[in-house]
Structures are given as structure tokens and as C-alpha cells.
Design an enzyme around this catalytic site. Structure first.
Site, short mmCIF file in Angstrom:
data_model
loop_
_atom_site.label_atom_id
_atom_site.label_comp_id
_atom_site.label_asym_id
_atom_site.label_seq_id
_atom_site.Cartn_x
_atom_site.Cartn_y
_atom_site.Cartn_z
N SER A 1 52.83 36.41 -34.06
CA SER A 1 54.03 35.85 -33.45
C SER A 1 55.17 35.90 -34.46
O SER A 1 54.93 35.97 -35.68
CB SER A 1 53.78 34.40 -33.04
OG SER A 1 54.98 33.76 -32.66
N TYR B 1 51.12 25.62 -34.37
CA TYR B 1 51.13 27.02 -33.95
C TYR B 1 51.58 27.93 -35.10
O TYR B 1 50.92 28.93 -35.42
CB TYR B 1 52.08 27.17 -32.76
CG TYR B 1 52.12 28.56 -32.16
CD1 TYR B 1 51.11 29.02 -31.33
CD2 TYR B 1 53.19 29.41 -32.42
CE1 TYR B 1 51.15 30.29 -30.77
CE2 TYR B 1 53.25 30.68 -31.86
CZ TYR B 1 52.22 31.11 -31.04
OH TYR B 1 52.27 32.36 -30.50
#
Length: 657
Positions: free
Chosen positions: A532, A545
Site C-alpha cells: 500500500s 495498517y
């Protein structure tokens, strides 16, 4: 002719879907009147055939075959005949190629001609007492033809037999038995064709006393090491797909030295085309390592003697392995090999096996027409980078994962779609199959944090396709919140899935990958984490995350250094936000809806306002999508001089120093 062609298609599919009559594209069918003949075109499977599978030939031009003089050199002769058959096409612009036996279909004097290779027929045709048995069962109602080279020579023999039979009977023969080849049945109606086939098969079955009840048997766990090794070794000239099978029929041969001797030479042309002249036979051993040692020695000897690779590898005590340029070819090869076993076994009722002569075997091996038919079974995908790679994609049922699966399938990969949500996973599988990818992917339910689940998934992909070349670690979850609100439970969930799950997948999937390298050091394989942009820079109130994704980059770099000696490249792709995916776009629980309710975007009144706000943060003014990620994956897989990298796909939102 339209009604007649429709009837032909119906009976062709009927017999084409019965493996007792034909396998793959074997056999051919035709219908004709005085002016035109529709005959199966090369490369079409009878079980699926439609009008597009037939080529129309001008019969007036075919009549010239009777009087034309061709070369005495077999290779030149068949090329000349092939050229004349092509010239006889009514619609050459369709670029369809007539069946190799189109001339024979023209010569047989009935409207419908159905040529099959029934197992029960070839049990007689491949036996020593074939002529005597046919005479006993059918008398002068049929014609028996000793083995003749397919093509023009067979056509000439049919013409001669027509004349002789008519002189004797006042009518033309309807049934031609061909030694080591099959049978032609002809009639004015398809109903009569069916009646004659029922008569033939029934009569032969009544003579058989040694049927084997064929039931599936488990393949021993050793296949997990053996199958990827065999598949890799046979991929020297391009990636192959491989299958392994065991059943009571196979086992009966593998346990018997006497029965194995029956496989030393081929029975039929189809056996040569799809299975090769002979299988490579590996002896039985206690361990996979010993099996593979024997396989390596036998493969070197096979290549030295034959000049090419085997299509069938028989491993005594384990089963039969077939490798093909696609999974359809591998499945067909095993089916045809099983048919060979049945013919060999059933031939014992008729005097024992009678193999093809060496000169006939050589002719089929070298016959370009048969090679063309074999090569048209399945053309596969379009991308040279991705084609025939076996890919495992975690979290593949929705979002980026589903888009990645779609992109890989479009480029010719074989895919294991892995997801924890079985309902969503099986629905995705169904959708892809309905798009035409049946047989090209499997679904495996697995929790990526569970080592046993992933170990089982590895077994399933190896059993389905023969190994693994590409692992896309895509499964992930997002639980955001400030420090004083995010629970320890949510932190652990995010870390386990996004960080530990990546580790579990790599640890299990590298096992078959390493084996593949050991048996073919030229193969490059890939492990790619879908990371990501949050793995490249911190994310406010999204630390669990971001922390897991930062850790994923560390794992990627570390795995890359450890696995490079096996040609396993390990990289990461770091996409920007997939605004069209369920994480953002779900109308109830998506981030756009959540941010609107929370007032996170000042002045926003609608979900679209929130979306436009986040799109404005991207220099490219849009979110990332699966097509963007696929392009990055293609680059990573294609290059052979990069590993341990994190490739941003963020539209410029994150720029590396």
C-alpha cells in the site's frame, strides 16, 4: 443441407462426449450430397462442435483425387494431397483445415459418415486375432482393413474396397474396421448409424471376460514434491501444466511387470499424437527424493534416445503424470493413456496386444498434419510474460484481488483464487467460469494466518496444475482509529492478516517453488505482496495498517535476499487507494460513507463530495484500479534483474526520494 448438418452435429456431440468412443479431437464426422461435403475441420472437439467446426468441400474437385498422380515420396505425397484438399474448400477465406481423412469420407458412398475410435473396437483392432474376431462377429457385413497409413493411401484402399464389395454384394459397404485405428460407420440416416454402432459394441462386449471396474485411488503425499519437479523438468522449452492420476486401472498396470510390457509400443495413431511413442517409467521407491533421482536419470536417457521429452511419466507406486502446453492437453493425455491401458487389457480377450509397426509409428510421429491437429487443442492466453504461469492470489474474491485474478486469467495464467469467505469466493469462481475460464482456476478457502490452511492450499494448487510460479499476497484488512480508540483486538487482527499472513504464505509456497528450481534452474518465479502507499509513508490514525505494511516491506526485502538463489524474486506493489472497491465505495460501511458521517471532509454533503476530495489529493486526479496494478505486476514478473523492491502505483500521491 442445413437440416442434415444439424443432425450431424447432434450425433457428433453424442459420441464426442462419450470417452468410450472418442477423446479430445479424435474421430471425425461428415455429411454430404452430390455437390458438397461438410467434414470436421482439424482442431475441433466433437463433444463441443457446432457449424463453425465443419468445413465445406467441393466434391467435384475431390473426385480428381481418383485420377491424379502423386509423388511416391510419402512426405511429398501427403503435402500434395493436403494442398488439393485445401483447394477444394468452398470458403477458403474461413481458413479452416479439412480433417486428415476428408478424402476417405468422400470415398464412402453414404450421406453420413461417423468415424470413431471406440475403446471396445480398438481392443479388437489392437489385438493379434483382430481379423478372425471381426469375421466371426460380423461376417461379410463389414470390411476389415489391415493397418494402412492414414491419409491418401487409406483413401485409395477404401476406393478399392468399395469396388470389390459392390461387385460381390451389389451395394457399397457401410462399416470399415481399421486395424489399430478404429471404425468408419456410414448410413443415409443418423438413426441407422446409431443402430450399427450399438450392434458393433454389443457384439464385442459379449466376448469380453476381464473388465476392470475403474475407481479413483488416492495419490500418495509424495506427489507434493514429485509433481512440481516433473513439471519443471519438462518445461525446458516453455512452461507446462501437469496432472497426476491414480485409479484401479492404472494401479493394475503399475503393479504388473507383464502388463507394463504391453506399453512398450503404441496401439493407435491417437496414442502417439497425445501420449508419445512410449511413457517414461520410474521405479517405485520409499521416498520422493529417491523417485526424483531415478526420474532424473531416466529423463536424461529418454532425451538421449528420443531427442524429445516424454508426454507421460509413469511412477510405479504413485500414478501417472501428464504434462502439456495447457491443462486441457495434460488432461487429454491422461485420458488417452488410460484408454491405451484399457485397450491393452481388453485385447487379452482377442489374442493379446498387437502394436503398430515401427515404420507406421515413425510416419505418425513425423506427420505434420497430426501435429497441427494436436496443436489446436487449446491456444491458451495472449501474454508471453504470464501465459501458463500458475498463480496463487490470496484475498482474490473481491476488490483488488478479484481484479488481479481477472487480469492474470486474461493473459493466460492458471489461478488459485484464495479467500476466507467461501460464499464470496465460490461466487467469484462461478463468474469467472461463466466468462470462459472453466478449468483455468480453482477456489481454495483459507485463512492466511493459519499455517495448516495455507499448507492445504499449496496441496490443492499443485494437484490442480502441477506447481506454482507466482504468489500474490493480497489478503488484507483495515481497522483505523486513534490510539485511544483502536482496540488491542483490532490491532492484532490487522497485524496478523497484513503481516503474519504474508509470512505464512511465503513459508509454504516456496516449498514447491524451490523444487521447481532444482529441476529447472532456468525458471524464474515471483512472490509479490500487494502492499500500500501506507507502506511507504505513515497514515494518520491508521497506524495498525501502516505498521503492518511497513513491516511487509521489511519482509519483502529480507525474503528477496534469502530466496534469490532459487530464482525466486520477491517484490511489493504499493497501490494508492482503490476508490471503486468495497473498502471505499460500499454504500453503508465504505470509507466514503464513514467519512461523510464523521464530517471528516469539511463542507462535504454527499459521498461524491468526499470522493472528489480524496481524488484531489492525487496528482493524476483519480484513484488506483486493478488495471494499474496488473501493469506493475507484469513489469515485476517480466524483468529478471530486480528483487526486494517496493513499486509505487499511486498516481504520484507518494513519490520516492
Amino acid at each position: 443441407m442445413k437440416v442434415a448438418l444439424s443432425e450431424l452435429i447432434k450425433i457428433s456431440r453424442f459420441y464426442g462426449n462419450d470417452k468410450d468412443f472418442t477423446i479430445a479431437s479424435g474421430g471425425n464426422t461428415s455429411v454430404k450430397n452430390e455437390e458438397v461435403m461438410y467434414v470436421k475441420a482439424s482442431g475441433f472437439e466433437l463433444g463441443k462442435i457446432g457449424e463453425e467446426g465443419y468445413v465445406a468441400l467441393d466434391r467435384r474437385m475431390l473426385e480428381n483425387l481418383k485420377t491424379k498422380t502423386y509423388s511416391s515420396d510419402p512426405e511429398v505425397r501427403e503435402a500434395q494431397v493436403k494442398s488439393d484438399l485445401l483447394k477444394s474448400r468452398v470458403h477458403p477465406e474461413q481458413n479452416k483445415r479439412p480433417s486428415v481423412e476428408a478424402s476417405v469420407h468422400h470415398a464412402i458412398r453414404y450421406k453420413f459418415v461417423i468415424h470413431m475410435h471406440p475403446t471396445y473396437v480398438n481392443a479388437v483392432m489392437g489385438a493379434k486375432d483382430a481379423k478372425e474376431v471381426i469375421d466371426e462377429l460380423f461376417g461379410d457385413e463389414v470390411v476389415f482393413i489391415p493397418y494402412i497409413t492414414p491419409g491418401f493411401i487409406l483413401y485409395q484402399e477404401i476406393e478399392n474396397q468399395n469396388d470389390d464389395y459392390f461387385q460381390s454384394k451389389g451395394r457399397y459397404p457401410q462399416i470399415f474396421f481399421l486395424q489399430n485405428h478404429g471404425v468408419f460407420v456410414a448410413a443415409e440416416t443418423t438413426e441407422e448409424v446409431t443402430e450399427k454402432y450399438d450392434w458393433i459394441i454389443g457384439a464385442i462386449k459379449n466376448k469380453i471376460k476381464n473388465e476392470i471396474v475403474n475407481e479413483a485411488l488416492p495419490v500418495g503425499e509424495k506427489y507434493l514434491k514429485v509433481l512440481p519437479a516433473v513439471r519443471a523438468a519438462l518445461s525446458a522449452n516453455g512452461l507446462k501444466l501437469a496432472r497426476i492420476r491414480n485409479n484401479t486401472l492404472i494401479n493394475a498396470f503399475l503393479e504388473s511387470d507383464e502388463k507394463m510390457q504391453h506399453l512398450s509400443n503404441p496401439f493407435t495413431p491417437d496414442g502417439i499424437v497425445f501420449c508419445g511413442v512410449r511413457p517414461l517409467v520410474v521405479d517405485q521407491f520409499d521416498t520422493a527424493s529417491e523417485i526424483l533421482d531415478d526420474f532424473a536419470i531416466k529423463l536424461a536417457d529418454f532425451r538421449k534416445d528420443s531427442g524429445y521429452d516424454p508426454k507421460i511419466v509413469v511412477i510405479r507406486g504413485l500414478g501417472v503424470i501428464a504434462a502439456g502446453d495447457n491443462i486441457n492437453a495434460a488432461n487429454i493425455a491422461i485420458d488417452v493413456f488410460e484408454d491405451i491401458l484399457r485397450i491393452a487389457h481388453l485385447s487379452l480377450n482377442f489374442g493379446g496386444p498387437n502394436h503398430m509397426e515401427p515404420e507406421h509409428v515413425r510416419f505418425i510421429e513425423e506427420w505434420e498434419v497430426e501435429s497441427y491437429r494436436k496443436g489446436l487443442i487449446d491456444q491458451g492466453g495472449e501474454s508471453a510474460t504470464i501465459k501458463n504461469k500458475i498463480a496463487a492470489v490470496t484475498g482474490g474474491a473481491q476488490g483488488f484481488g478479484k481484479g488481479i485474478v481477472s487480469g492474470l486469467l486474461q493473459q493466460g495464467a492458471y489461478v488459485q483464487l484464495i479467500d476466507l469467505n467461501e460464499n464470496v469466493g465460490r461466487q467469484a469462481l462461478k463468474e469467472f467460469e461463466e466468462e470462459g475460464y472453466q478449468g483455468k482456476l480453482i477456489f481454495s478457502k483459507a485463512n492466511v494466518t493459519d499455517a495448516e490452511d495455507i499448507e492445504t492450499a499449496v496441496k490443492e494448487v499443485v494437484a490442480a496444475f502441477g506447481g506454482v510460479d507466482l504468489v500474490i499476497s493480497n489478503a488484507g484488512v483495515l481497522k483505523a482509529g486513534p490510539l485511544d480508540e483502536l482496540s488491542e483486538q483490532d490491532f492484532d487482527l490487522v497485524t496478523n492478516v497484513n503481516y503474519k499472513g504474508y509470512f505464512q504464505c511465503v513459508r509454504q509456497y516456496v516449498k514447491p517453488m524451490k523444487i521447481q528450481h532444482d529441476f529447472n534452474p532456468e525458471i524464474f518465479m515471483d512472490i509479490i505482496q500487494i502492499n500500500s502507499k501506507s507502506g511507504l509513508e505513515g497514515s494518520n490514525k491508521n497506524f495498525a495498517y501502516a505498521g503492518g505494511k511497513f513491516g511487509g516491506i521489511g519482509l519483502t526485502q529480507s525474503f528477496a535476499m534469502e530466496l534469490v538463489e532459487w530464482n525466486i524474486k520477491v517484490n511489493a506493489v504499493c497501490p494508492g487507494n482503490f476508490f471503486e472497491g468495497p473498502l471505499w465505495a460500499d454504500p453503508e460501511n465504505g470509507l466514503f460513507a464513514q467519512y461523510l458521517r464523521a464530517g471528516k471532509v469539511p463542507g462535504a454533503k454527499t459521498v461524491n463530495d468526499v470522493k472528489r476530495f480524496y481524488e484531489s489529493k492525487v496528482p493524476m486526479n483519480r484513484g488506483c484500479n486493478p488495471a494499474d496494478v496488473i501493469k506493475a505486476l507484469n513489469y515485476i514478473i517480466d524483468q529478471k534483474y530486480e528483487t526486494g523492491q517496493a513499486v509505487p502505483v499511486t498516481g504520484g500521491q507518494v513519490m520516492l526520494n
